[in-house]
Design an enzyme around this catalytic site. Structure first.
Site, short mmCIF file in Angstrom:
data_model
loop_
_atom_site.label_atom_id
_atom_site.label_comp_id
_atom_site.label_asym_id
_atom_site.label_seq_id
_atom_site.Cartn_x
_atom_site.Cartn_y
_atom_site.Cartn_z
CE LYS A 65 -89.29 48.31 -43.25
NZ LYS A 65 -90.65 48.55 -42.71
CB SER A 141 -92.70 46.82 -45.55
OG SER A 141 -92.47 47.67 -44.43
CB SER A 165 -94.38 47.43 -41.98
OG SER A 165 -95.05 47.81 -43.15
#
Length: 438
Positions: A65, A141, A165
């Site tokens: 990420k 996310s 997330s």
């Protein structure tokens, strides 16, 4: 393309790099580190020939990420407002540790801006394509990390989980997502959204793949604990689910009972009190997000939804003090109520919403974002670690296995067994579909 070693890490690397270009991976990657990936894969193949592999995951592709520093790349946090920052001069600590296992970094994945949304929509870098239906949000996310796994770019992805997330996008995209206990792998060294609640998360097609990487990072033996009792929380965590989600969950619970797993429904005072505090005073993540990024309000490139939510939390630090005061007490109570048990509930209470239904209305966008995170957020506040498993049904959905902070080995072992009992994909099938050296 040059001739490749068809049985090793370079082949897996090239397959991963090729898949970053496919339609299924559109907007999944913010940065592809092709040169680094090929170098690391070739080094791995050399070790394989010499019989000197660094770990069982030597040569396996992995993606990060875009909150983690990877040497020579800009850490964008999913925001155009940070594109001009200088490239990272060195790998972050966790990136270095995973490189020391011989794993191959393919690149950095897309996310909700600043990791501040559970929907996964990103209007600057594009929204990663939900593998079930491109019209649906991928969840956030860590949207790009979930899609990278399901699209076969890499069999393992690293995300972060503050309010859900990792668990939410895994549920919406149909893979396995694990939120580790806070600082399980050492001090967090990614770009923080909420230092209070941030945790590292891992995504894969199977629980056993996550357990392998976790064992190497955490240094635990993963001895099989006694089969835990399963507690379903009474109240809104199941009662407020849509009919489709509730039907899928009840079917999964029936499968567990058929496998002689003890399942009871219990009212948990710690969860009810925590949810009341959040409903009354707001969220710690909102307050922490404003502290981290509020200074950027008015800057070019921030998405309207992000700016709106940041501005709304301008005075939240003082407002959420009641949550901070009671957090330790409620975490201890949660652990006491679950002693010897794991918690089981749907990861998200509704199906993934359609992107088009959210972009036309600020009120709808914000309401759906809040409802998407409602279950995982309260569990984050209570410090829980957890694993979401895909459930079979008409829509993508997840079954969340949670436990108090520090009980990661318990929750991972339970999730592995529940995966088997609910007929989730096998490790061999997952590895055939994802890049994995053989």
């Amino acid at each position: 393309m040059e001739t490749l070693d068809v049985s090793g890490a370079r082949r897996a690397c090239e397959q991963a790099l090729e898949r970053t270009k496919g339609a299924a991976a559109r907007s999944t990657m913010i940065t592809v580190t092709a040169e680094r990936a090929r170098r690391e894969a070739d080094d791995s193949d050399g070790r394989r020939r010499d019989g000197a592999l660094l770990s069982p995951l030597d040569g396996v592709p992995i993606v990060w990420k875009d909150l983690f520093d990877v040497e020579g790349t800009v850490t964008t946090c999913g925001s155009a407002s940070l594109l001009e920052r200088p490239p990272a001069p060195a790998d972050g600590a966790l990136v270095r540790r995973i490189a020391s296992l011989g794993m191959v970094t393919v690149g950095k994945t897309n996310l909700s801006e600043f990791a501040f949304s559970g929907l996964g929509i990103n209007q600057r870098f594009g929204t990663p394509v939900n593998p079930v239906d491109a019209a649906l949000v991928p969840g956030g996310s860590s949207a790009g990390s979930a899609v990278a796994v399901t699209a076969g770019i890499a069999p393992l992805a690293v995300g972060t989980d503050t309010s859900g997330s990792v668990r939410v996008p895994a549920a919406f995209c149909g893979c396995v997502g694990y939120r580790a206990s806070h600082n399980r792998y050492g001090e967090n060294d990614f770009r923080a959204l909420s230092p209070t609640l941030d945790s590292v998360g891992l995504m894969a097609r199977t629980v056993d793949d996550i357990r392998l990487l976790d064992r190497l990072l955490a240094g635990t033996s993963h001895r099989q604990p006694a089969r835990p009792r399963v507690v379903i929380p009474a109240g809104e965590w199941v009662d407020d689910c849509t009919p489709a989600i509730r039907a899928a969950f009840e079917s999964a619970v029936d499968s567990l009972r058929g496998g002689d797993v003890r399942v009871t429904t219990v009212r948990l005072a710690s969860m009810e009190r925590a949810q009341h505090l959040i409903d009354t005073y707001g969220t710690i993540v909102g307050a922490d997000a404003y502290a981290a990024y509020g200074r950027l309000l008015g800057s070019a490139g921030i998405e309207p939804a992000t700016a709106r939510r940041l501005a709304r939390n301008a005075g939240a630090q003082e407002a959420v003090e009641p949550l901070r005061r009671e957090m330790r007490t409620l975490r201890r109570q949660f652990a006491a109520e679950l002693t010897g048990s794991v918690l089981l509930c749907p990861t998200v209470r509704h199906e993934p919403p359609r992107i088009a239904d959210l972009l036309g209305s600020e009120a709808t966008y914000d309401a759906v974002n809040a409802s998407t995170l409602r279950t995982t957020m309260v569990l984050s506040y209570l410090g829980a670690c957890g694993v979401t498993l895909p459930m079979t049904g008409r829509a993508p959905a997840g079954m969340l296995v949670s436990a108090p902070a520090g009980d990661d080995d318990v929750v991972l072992a339970a999730a592995s067994e529940f995966e088997r009992l609910t007929s989730c994909p096998s490790a061999s099938a997952a590895r055939r579909e994802a890049a994995w050296p053989s």
